[in-house]
Scaffold this motif. Structure first.
Motif, PDB file in Angstrom:
ATOM      1  N   THR A   1     -52.778   1.608  -8.370  1.00  0.00           N
ATOM      2  CA  THR A   1     -51.641   1.896  -8.813  1.00  0.00           C
ATOM      3  C   THR A   1     -50.325   1.320  -8.406  1.00  0.00           C
ATOM      4  O   THR A   1     -49.263   1.135  -8.832  1.00  0.00           O
ATOM      5  N   THR A   2     -50.517   0.596  -7.064  1.00  0.00           N
ATOM      6  CA  THR A   2     -49.644  -0.059  -6.411  1.00  0.00           C
ATOM      7  C   THR A   2     -49.899  -1.449  -6.082  1.00  0.00           C
ATOM      8  O   THR A   2     -49.315  -2.268  -5.695  1.00  0.00           O
ATOM      9  N   SER A   3     -51.106  -1.872  -6.528  1.00  0.00           N
ATOM     10  CA  SER A   3     -51.459  -3.371  -6.558  1.00  0.00           C
ATOM     11  C   SER A   3     -50.707  -4.192  -7.421  1.00  0.00           C
ATOM     12  O   SER A   3     -50.151  -3.661  -8.523  1.00  0.00           O
ATOM     13  N   THR A   4     -50.557  -5.673  -6.989  1.00  0.00           N
ATOM     14  CA  THR A   4     -49.756  -6.385  -8.004  1.00  0.00           C
ATOM     15  C   THR A   4     -50.600  -7.700  -7.971  1.00  0.00           C
ATOM     16  O   THR A   4     -51.228  -7.978  -7.159  1.00  0.00           O
TER      17      THR A   4
ATOM     18  N   ASP B   1     -55.239   1.064  -3.735  1.00  0.00           N
ATOM     19  CA  ASP B   1     -54.609   1.832  -4.656  1.00  0.00           C
ATOM     20  C   ASP B   1     -54.245   1.083  -5.894  1.00  0.00           C
ATOM     21  O   ASP B   1     -53.450   0.115  -5.853  1.00  0.00           O
TER      22      ASP B   1
ATOM     23  N   ILE C   1     -48.794   2.282   6.473  1.00  0.00           N
ATOM     24  CA  ILE C   1     -49.455   1.717   5.137  1.00  0.00           C
ATOM     25  C   ILE C   1     -50.154   0.347   5.511  1.00  0.00           C
ATOM     26  O   ILE C   1     -49.867  -0.381   6.360  1.00  0.00           O
TER      27      ILE C   1
ATOM     28  N   SER D   1     -52.240  -1.919  -1.462  1.00  0.00           N
ATOM     29  CA  SER D   1     -52.119  -1.131  -0.351  1.00  0.00           C
ATOM     30  C   SER D   1     -52.663   0.094  -0.597  1.00  0.00           C
ATOM     31  O   SER D   1     -53.547   0.168  -1.483  1.00  0.00           O
ATOM     32  N   GLY D   2     -52.601   1.318   0.355  1.00  0.00           N
ATOM     33  CA  GLY D   2     -53.144   2.538  -0.022  1.00  0.00           C
ATOM     34  C   GLY D   2     -54.736   2.331   0.291  1.00  0.00           C
ATOM     35  O   GLY D   2     -55.428   3.290  -0.342  1.00  0.00           O
TER      36      GLY D   2
ATOM     37  N   THR E   1     -51.857  -2.771   4.132  1.00  0.00           N
ATOM     38  CA  THR E   1     -51.587  -3.833   2.930  1.00  0.00           C
ATOM     39  C   THR E   1     -52.579  -5.072   3.188  1.00  0.00           C
ATOM     40  O   THR E   1     -52.905  -5.612   4.232  1.00  0.00           O
TER      41      THR E   1
END
Length: 611
Positions: free
Chosen positions: A547-550, A545, A479, A531-532, A481
């Motif tokens: 959909t996985t970011s914060t 990505d 992964i 990530s992604g 990051t």
């Protein structure tokens, strides 16, 4: 024959008589002891030297020392600002030495809260570190300058990363759940002293070469003028100012190298193979391996300390111009510091500009401005975990393979290639700092002055982290990051000081100060992670990505309103009394529009023996 025997015995007795004093003097004794200042505090770094020799040592954090010297030797004790003492050992093995301040320095002016005072007039505990100590040190930040030079001040580095922070303790630990760091006041500006984190160090934004003096206020009498913020002590820093006269241009530089003084003793490949076979064959804790079948045929393998650490280059350049007239004085300076880290992947760079201008605007009015700008870049590189991974790594693992790619262990329970992580991971900071102080001071009548000041401290910090994917032997990271953190802090204050200083009947000296101050601090941070990523070439958060970011963030605003005063009375330069009162209203404890008020009171007196 008898006469001959008698003659030989007589010669032997005479020879022994001559050699006895020499033999007795040559017998060394181990002398231990403690060196204290005039208040009973241990002196850290005091020099203990055998007279007329190079045999010596320095006192530790508790002011203690241990030295082997001849039984009849004389010891010389010395410390900056104190009178040297000479003590004969005479067979003593435990000494307690109290140093006395140098009488020639009693008229030295030290900086205290919202003012200045002669050292001989102080009733509180103050330790000063002068410009000479700064010049003798090769340091990145001012906390390193103080290390070992101020009694009762303990400084310990939190990390070996260039530009990293230190834990500063004045007279030990005062709190179990709150900060134990003192506050720093630079030319009247209170700066953030939160230096407990490993990599971030706000003190590294200050060029030590710009410093004239540092005065450490240690006890309640000296620190009460700053209220509860000063419960852990105050470090007052004064920077260089111009003097009337022709312009003076100063340029100084130094170049140097840093390296590890020693390495940990670790198993080489042959020793590791023998230990592995013992665990496998005798203890049955490991599976037998053909790699270690014949340890005597193996070499030393990889020394991971040699791979991770190297000799690091350090450079520093300072240029300053100062001068002025009877009405206007100025001081300008610029500097560059570059420090490579001993560990791969770490370094620190700092650019600073500073200006200080004072002007006599009217016969009764004086004004001035000083400001500084700092830009710093820091690569954190390896951390304590990476160093531990390097120490735990198998000596059979090579840093790189035949094709130049990074190698790794053949056991999933072994750590990653520490050298590869140090060079591949992005872990860096970018910091901007701007600090200013503007003042006007009016003389109302003889001895009565009114001073108003506006000061500020602004920091803009950007932190970037990126972990790529990798495969080192059987160790893999799939992964990718990325993490970005932006933190902005602002602090500004406006203070007004009314001071009255007068001598009555040649013996009664009175110094009164009344003050009012309002200050405001803002803290704001934003953190984004993603990530992604499709590749390691685009670590921007937008390339991850979605959909996985914060993202997260918060801000905090605090305000303080303060009223304070101090009275100093000196009778015949022998009897001294200081009384301090401060009251703070803080928005941290506000309930609606109600402020919480917290008083701080301190008084101290002293009878001087110098008169």
């Amino acid at each position: 024959m008898r006469n001959s025997d008698f003659t030989l015995r007589l010669l032997a007795a005479v020879l022994i008589g001559f050699l006895m004093p020499i033999w007795t003097y040559a017998q060394n004794v181990s002398v231990t002891g403690t060196v204290l200042d005039e208040t009973g505090e241990p002196l850290i770094g005091a020099t203990v030297l055998q007279k007329n020799s190079s045999n010596g040592t320095s006192t530790d954090l508790d002011g203690k020392f241990k030295l082997s010297v001849p039984a009849k030797a004389k010891l010389v004790f010395s410390y900056v600002g104190y009178t040297s003492q000479e003590i004969s050992v005479n067979g003593q093995t435990d000494l307690k030495v109290t140093m006395k301040p140098n009488a020639d320095m009693l008229d030295e002016v030290v900086v205290v809260g919202y003012g200045q005072m002669k050292k001989s007039d102080m009733t509180g505990s103050v330790v000063s570190v002068g410009e000479d100590a700064v010049k003798k040190s090769i340091s990145t930040s001012i906390d390193q300058v103080l290390q070992g030079r101020a009694a009762g001040v303990q400084i310990q580095a939190n990390s070996g990363t260039p530009g990293a922070s230190s834990s500063i303790r004045i007279r030990g630990i005062n709190s179990l759940n709150a900060t134990n760091q003192p506050i720093f006041v630079i030319d009247g500006v209170v700066i953030d002293s939160a230096t407990d984190s490993e990599s971030s160090n706000p003190l590294s934004s200050i060029n030590p070469s710009d410093i004239v003096s540092m005065d450490i206020l240690k006890d309640a009498s000296a620190t009460a003028i700053y209220g509860s913020r000063a419960s852990n002590g105050v470090i007052m820093i004064t920077t260089k100012k111009g003097k009337a006269g022709d312009a003076t241009v100063t340029y100084d530089m130094y170049l140097g190298w840093q390296e590890m003084p020693k390495q940990y003793r670790m198993l080489n490949l042959r020793e590791f193979a023998e230990h592995y076979n013992y665990l496998a064959n005798e203890k049955h804790l490991m599976d037998p391996s053909n790699t270690y079948l014949r340890p005597e045929l193996l070499g030393k393998g990889t020394n991971w300390q040699d791979e991770l650490f190297h000799k690091a280059f350090m450079q520093n350049y300072n240029l300053s111009v100062s001068g002025g007239t009877e009405k206007v004085t100025y001081a300008f300076s610029g500097s560059y510091l570059g420090q490579d880290g001993i560990a791969h992947g770490s370094d620190f760079q700092r650019f600073t500009l500073r200006s200080n201008i004072d002007a006599q605007l009217k016969k009764w009015l004086q004004g001035g401005i000083n400001f500084s700008f700092t830009y710093a870049k820091q690569k954190v590189g390896v951390d304590n975990n990476s160093i531990m991974n390097a120490l735990m790594q198998q000596p059979s693992v090579a840093p790189t393979g035949p094709d130049g790619s990074y190698d790794g262990p053949d056991d999933v329970w072994m750590p990653d290639n520490a050298l590869a992580l140090a060079e591949l991971i992005t872990n860096k900071n970018r910091k901007f700092n701007f600090r200013h102080n503007v003042y006007l001071e009016a003389t109302i009548i003889d001895g009565l002055k009114l001073r108003t000041e506006f000061s500020g401290d602004y920091n803009f910090n950007n932190y970037y982290y990126y972990m790529p994917d990798y495969k080192f032997g059987v160790r893999t990271q799939d992964i990718r990051t990325s993490k970005w953190t932006k933190t902005n802090t602002q602090y500004y204050s406006w203070r007004n000081l009314l001071t009255y200083k007068k001598t009555f009947a040649e013996k009664h000296n009175l110094d009164v100060m009344l003050g009012q101050e309002i200050s405001k601090s803002k803290y704001e941070t934003q953190v984004g992670t993603a990530s992604g990523f499709l590749s390691n070439t685009t670590p921007d958060l937008s390339a991850g990505d979605i959909t996985t970011s914060t993202t997260t963030g918060f801000k905090n605003i605090n305000s303080i309103a303060s009223f304070f005063g101090r009275v100093f009375y000196n009778f015949d330069e022998r009897y001294l009394l200081t009384a301090t009162l401060r009251r703070d209203g803080s928005s941290k404890f506000a309930d609606g529009k109600k402020w919480g008020w917290f008083p701080a009171v301190a008084a101290a007196w002293r009878i001087s023996s110098e008169k």
